[in-house]
Design an enzyme around this catalytic site. Structure first.
Site, PDB file in Angstrom:
ATOM      1  N   VAL A 502       0.822  -1.212   0.000  1.00  0.00           N
ATOM      2  CA  VAL A 502       0.000   0.000   0.000  1.00  0.00           C
ATOM      3  C   VAL A 502       0.855   1.261   0.000  1.00  0.00           C
ATOM      4  O   VAL A 502       2.038   1.229   0.309  1.00  0.00           O
ATOM      5  CB  VAL A 502      -0.960   0.024   1.214  1.00  0.00           C
ATOM      6  CG1 VAL A 502      -1.886  -1.169   1.171  1.00  0.00           C
ATOM      7  CG2 VAL A 502      -0.191   0.050   2.526  1.00  0.00           C
ATOM      8  N   GLU A 503       0.219   2.383  -0.324  1.00  0.00           N
ATOM      9  CA  GLU A 503       0.880   3.699  -0.385  1.00  0.00           C
ATOM     10  C   GLU A 503       2.116   3.655  -1.275  1.00  0.00           C
ATOM     11  O   GLU A 503       3.134   4.272  -0.998  1.00  0.00           O
ATOM     12  CB  GLU A 503       1.269   4.174   1.029  1.00  0.00           C
ATOM     13  CG  GLU A 503       0.090   4.358   1.959  1.00  0.00           C
ATOM     14  CD  GLU A 503      -0.621   5.689   1.738  1.00  0.00           C
ATOM     15  OE1 GLU A 503      -0.513   6.245   0.638  1.00  0.00           O
ATOM     16  OE2 GLU A 503      -1.281   6.153   2.671  1.00  0.00           O
ATOM     17  N   GLY A 504       2.017   2.924  -2.393  1.00  0.00           N
ATOM     18  CA  GLY A 504       3.150   2.775  -3.302  1.00  0.00           C
ATOM     19  C   GLY A 504       3.866   1.471  -3.035  1.00  0.00           C
ATOM     20  O   GLY A 504       4.453   1.284  -1.975  1.00  0.00           O
TER      21      GLY A 504
END
Length: 808
Positions: A502-504
């Site tokens: 998540v988040e990249g």
């Protein structure tokens, strides 16, 4: 011959001195001119010195005569740079303009300002924030039953949901004027860390509304009307937010969002010809979507009829949409690896929204990408690092205790060298993670928005969480593998990939973002050179280019000097930390020099050399984390008992930075030039080694004995010593084992001396008591400690019918 040699050596020393001190060009030119005059006066012209003198004269003329410099260097360079430097797209430009640089730029400089870092006042909790953690957070943690959450209910209990809403957990980042808690970044981090140490599901649930989502976006960019209406409702939990960014065809490449919004007019809410947007989207992996009442949405805004202006493709735009709006469809839940936080897909079919539903109104149309990149810092820099650190602290505390009470061959397994190695890495890695978490939160609290550092921290700490959890699994063996109400480790093991994706995604964060953006954003001259080349600005290019030449020469000089002296004459830090500052100084100069070498030889193709970019990212990450460790150790008052953690952490980080640097050498163009640079930087071979066995032993011992160091390392997580608690039972057994240590030693001696003949430990205790070899108190303590140990290492089992019905 002698005078020529002296002249040559004096020139080399002079050049190294100019570069080492980073003297301005005028002062440097004056010193070289003085050398020329000296050579002329002394007549030291033999054996090729005159060639060096002539070359020095030409360089001085080029540096100090602008017209000559322009024609001979700057104009040809302009053509070369336009051809070879990386082109910056519009979305890349927005990403570069989002946030700012901080300690990352210092590391790229090759000459970090250590005084600035050491003098930085670290963030601390206010009385109100500490009270919240001691009160509502502690209360929530006591109630959480992770087995029930993850295996039976597949959700948080309704009572917990209510508490989270009513007590402001979803409004930690919302200012008090809107009814939020208005907490600092460090408080936000501490809350998530403590809850995550008890339940990943609960940690994620609290994390998301306080990370990338409507709350932060509204606070930063919303109109006054939007803030006044939505922020109080979000703070009180009357609205549950989610943010829809990722879709089937646009995950890490969020700039390629295919979801569209068309500017049009339509009747809406009883009004005719309302100017608005017709939206169609498909999103997935959206946390809180199944329970959300308010949706933040990212989409590509198009204006084919030019109702807003001249642009047809307006760009990525963000909107805020109630989930009960006609056309919004929330799908069934995803089930992410038995960590059942609310997550699922969401669609929109011809959803019409008025223009004032855009976050920030019409004025922010097309600015969504920059808004998103700026807001990613909360998730990357605070929430996910806090979650990962919470896992590290929990495993340092509990797996260490487990290794202290679990016995094989009559000895606690924590004393075996095979166990010491992963156990020491668990502790030191946790120390590193906590240091990085705290330093980055401090930066955010001081209004820094270090986009590169927050991306770096997220990928590093979630990867290090993976290492820690795997080591804990190795140590605990079957008790970690077998799921059940008494297994605190299995769900952490399953949760590891969630934070990594998540988040990249970490792979792309490491290989594309950290160094790819960092080199342009943090380099003192590169971005200005790119802009000057793109704008055909010869004057600006000339100014920047020659400053860049001096920068490269300085880092080359410093790398050569440090290669032979190991920065021995640098003196930041204290007697306990100075040697590590010196190593960072040396590696920082080498990192800056290697960066310029890669840019010079690869140019725009460096963006596509992802493996190479990833190695550069590893160098930067290890330098940053080592800086954080030194800061953390000094901020805690340099406790002598913590020195094994300091030494292990710094030695492993510096060694890893060195190894990544050597890997870069082997993969750069012009191998012969790389070998020359390697000789300058490491003339005597590899200077830094990983932690030695003696240090591994000293570090591991900190885990299996009660100590102030153990308390400091594990501070901030939920702790219990109740024999009825999931992890408290292990701590209870750990404390009893140390209380009973002296009595156990006497019992072992009696067995060794042949005075006891019983085969089992219980029977030996009884025999020793009957023979008056131990007293009743010792017998009771030994039996109590053994019972606690068995409770600590127990493993759940199930009836076959139960397993079938449970969906295992």
């Amino acid at each position: 011959m002698t005078s020529s040699l002296i002249a040559l050596l004096s020139l080399i020393a002079l050049l190294l001195l100019i570069g080492y001190l980073r003297l301005p060009s005028r002062k440097g030119s004056g010193l070289i001119l003085t050398w020329l005059v000296g050579v002329l006066i002394t007549g030291s012209w033999g054996n090729g010195i005159w060639i060096l003198a002539a070359l020095a004269t030409v360089i001085l003329l080029v540096i100090n005569i602008p017209a000559l410099r322009h024609s001979l260097v700057s104009k040809p360079s302009l053509k070369l740079l336009k051809k070879n430097l990386p082109q910056i797209s519009e979305t890349e430009q927005q990403a570069l303009e989002a946030g700012n640089t901080w300690w990352d730029a210092e590391l790229f400089s090759g000459k970090p300002d250590w005084k600035h870092l050491r003098d930085l006042s670290s963030s601390s909790l206010t009385t109100e924030e500490q009270a919240f953690i001691n009160g509502p957070v502690e209360d929530i943690c006591q109630q959480l039953d992770d087995w029930k959450i993850t295996h039976e209910d597949l959700d948080l209990p309704s009572a917990i949901w209510q508490q989270l809403k009513q007590q402001g957990f979803f409004g930690m980042i919302i200012p008090k004027q809107y009814g939020g808690l208005g907490f600092s970044a460090i408080a936000h981090s501490e809350v998530v860390m403590k809850i995550a140490s008890r339940s990943i599901t609960a940690g994620v649930t609290v994390m998301v509304p306080n990370s990338l989502g409507p709350g932060e976006l509204l606070h930063r960019y919303g109109t006054d009307e939007q803030k006044n209406h939505f922020l109080p409702r979000l703070a009180k939990g009357e609205e549950i937010p989610c943010f829809a960014l990722t879709g089937p065809e646009a995950g890490s490449d969020a700039s390629a969002i295919p979801d569209t919004g068309i500017v049009c007019k339509q009747d809406f809410d009883g009004k005719k010809d309302v100017l608005g947007i017709r939206l169609n989207w498909e999103k997935r992996y959206i946390t809180l979507a199944p329970v959300a009442t308010l949706l933040g949405l990212a989409f590509q805004l198009q204006d084919p009829d030019h109702l807003l202006g001249d642009e047809t493709n307006v760009g990525i735009t963000l909107a805020l949409i109630p989930t009960d709006t006609q056309g919004v469809r929330i799908g069934k839940r995803h089930f992410p690896l038995n960590i059942p936080f609310q997550n699922g897909p969401i669609w929109g079919d011809d959803v019409f929204i008025p223009m004032d539903w855009l976050i920030g109104g019409v004025a922010q149309a097309g600015n969504g990408w920059q808004m998103l990149v700026e807001c990613l810092g909360e998730g990357r820099g605070i929430s996910l690092p806090a979650l990962a650190t919470g896992a590290g602290k929990l495993l340092s505390h509990t797996t260490g205790a487990y290794a202290g009470v679990r016995k094989q061959f009559g000895t606690a397994i924590g004393k075996f060298e095979g166990i010491e190695e992963p156990l020491a890495e668990i502790l030191a890695t946790t120390y590193i993670m906590d240091a990085g978490r705290r330093l980055t939160a401090t930066a955010i609290d001081q209004d820094q928005k270090p986009a590169v550092i927050t991306a770096l921290l997220k990928y590093q700490l979630t990867e290090r969480m993976r290492v820690i959890v795997n080591h804990a699994m190795d140590i605990q063996g079957g008790s970690g593998v077998c799921l059940g109400p008494d297994n605190y480790l299995g769900r952490l093991y399953q949760a590891v990939p969630i934070g990594i994706t998540v988040e990249g995604a970490n792979i792309l964060t490491r290989s594309l973002i950290v160094f790819g953006q960092g080199a342009i954003r943090c380099h003192p001259y590169l971005l200005d050179e790119i802009k000057a080349a793109q704008d055909d600005d010869l004057a600006q290019l000339d100014k920047t280019l020659f400053a860049h030449f001096g920068f490269v020469f300085s880092n080359l000089s410093r790398s050569i000097w440090f290669g032979f002296t190991n920065a021995f004459f640098e003196s930041p830090g204290t007697p306990m930390t100075r040697k590590y500052y010196r190593r960072l100084i040396r590696l920082s100069a080498g990192f800056a020099l290697l960066t310029d070498y890669a840019l010079l030889t690869l140019g725009g193709t460096l963006k596509r050399r992802e493996r190479l970019s990833g190695r550069f990212a590893d160098i930067l990450a290890n330098l940053y984390l080592c800086s954080a460790v030194l800061k953390h150790f000094e901020d805690q008052g340099e406790p002598y008992a913590d020195q094994p953690l300091l030494d292990y952490s710094c030695q492993s980080l510096i060694h890893d930075a060195q190894q990544a640097m050597l890997a870069v050498f082997y993969n750069l163009p012009l191998p012969w030039a790389g070998k020359v640079l390697r000789f300058f930087m490491f003339p005597f071979g590899k200077p830094y080694s990983p932690p030695p066995d003696k240090l591994i032993h000293a570090t591991a011992q900190l885990a299996i004995k009660p100590s102030a160091t153990r308390k400091r390392l594990c501070a901030g997580i939920y702790l219990s010593d109740s024999p009825d608690d999931l992890t408290g039972r292990i701590e209870y057994a750990f404390q009893l084992a140390h209380q009973a240590k002296a009595a156990e030693t006497r019992l072992k001696r009696l067995v060794k001396d042949g005075r006891l003949t019983s085969m089992t430990e219980e029977s030996r205790i009884q025999e020793a008591l009957e023979k008056s070899l131990i007293n009743q108190d010792d017998a009771d303590l030994l039996l109590k400690a053994r019972e606690a140990m068995l409770n600590a290492i127990k493993v759940n089992s199930f009836e076959p019918e139960t397993l079938k019905s449970s969906g295992f």
